[in-house]
Design an enzyme around this catalytic site. Sequence first.
Site: not given
Ligand code: ATR
Length: 277
Positions: A17, A216, A66, A218, A62, A128-130, A103, A132
């Site tokens: 950044s 997402l 956030k 890099y 970051t 993913g459901a975190g 973002d 991001a």
């Molecule tokens: P961020 O804010 O960067 O999205 P986060 O909230 O910790 O970080 O979410 C990380 C995401 O990556 C989650 O969707 C996580 O899956 P879980 O909810 O089941 O934990 C996913 N993730 C992390 N490591 C993973 C892996 N080795 N395989 C598949 N999904 C993974």
Amino acid sequence: MTDRYAVFGHPIGHSKSPRIHALFATQTGQNLSYTAHDVPAENFDHALDAFFASGGKGINCTVPLKELAHGRADILSERAERAKAVNTLAVDEDGRLYGDNTDGVGLLRDLTVNLGLALQNRRILLLGAGGASRGILQPLLAEQPERLFVANRTVEKAIQLAGEFDDLGPVTGVGFDALSGRQFDLILNATAASLSGDLPPLPAGVLAPGGVCYDLAYGNQPTAFVRWGQEHGAARSVDGLGMLVEQAAEAFYLWRKLRPETGPVIALLDRERSLAA
Ligand code: ATR
């Protein structure tokens, strides 16, 4: 007086950044500084107060800050409210903190402008459901895809997240096993798996012919997911460098009311990392 900006995060050592904002400032003739600060979550409040008390104009936040930044904003943009996360803070004339999330718009600009993709009526898979994923669901659904699947290792989180956004369009939360027999035109990786070189368990055939893969994350090397896309016949398989530059441009616009040209900055950073690799 030089206006001061910063990015806070932990870890922050490899952040691009400062370089991106320095390039924007040169390009637009703005007198500003932009520095990277290593701020763990427990120091966030103190670091933020100190930065603005000493006259700082704005910060980017970051991982892992956030959500905390969202909690500190006095006023939120609609997109930051939806995302429940803030990556850009600006101080207004009355000293109030305005929180925004750039973002999603950064991703969408990279997908639709830089890569020239049309998302309307496309089948999109978001891995993913975190945090991001949460930050990009609103702008993705605004493109009116045919359907958007959110797949997550912990299925309940995918269902919960989809439920929070299903007023905006057709979005479904599933586990990875539910992907067998389905095909998608665009697969976006928003899991943290890439960072550790891992891959979410994707069934073969999940990428439609001519489909696109987008990570997402890099790095100087192709991520595990970018390589997966290349190996599975993706028409394009790219990482999030373009999104990074585009979200920065949107933050720069919020702060300086000027839109930098992103194309030359993306091209330069891409060349630099090829040399580093
Ligand atoms: P961020 O804010 O960067 O999205 P986060 O909230 O910790 O970080 O979410 C990380 C995401 O990556 C989650 O969707 C996580 O899956 P879980 O909810 O089941 O934990 C996913 N993730 C992390 N490591 C993973 C892996 N080795 N395989 C598949 N999904 C993974």
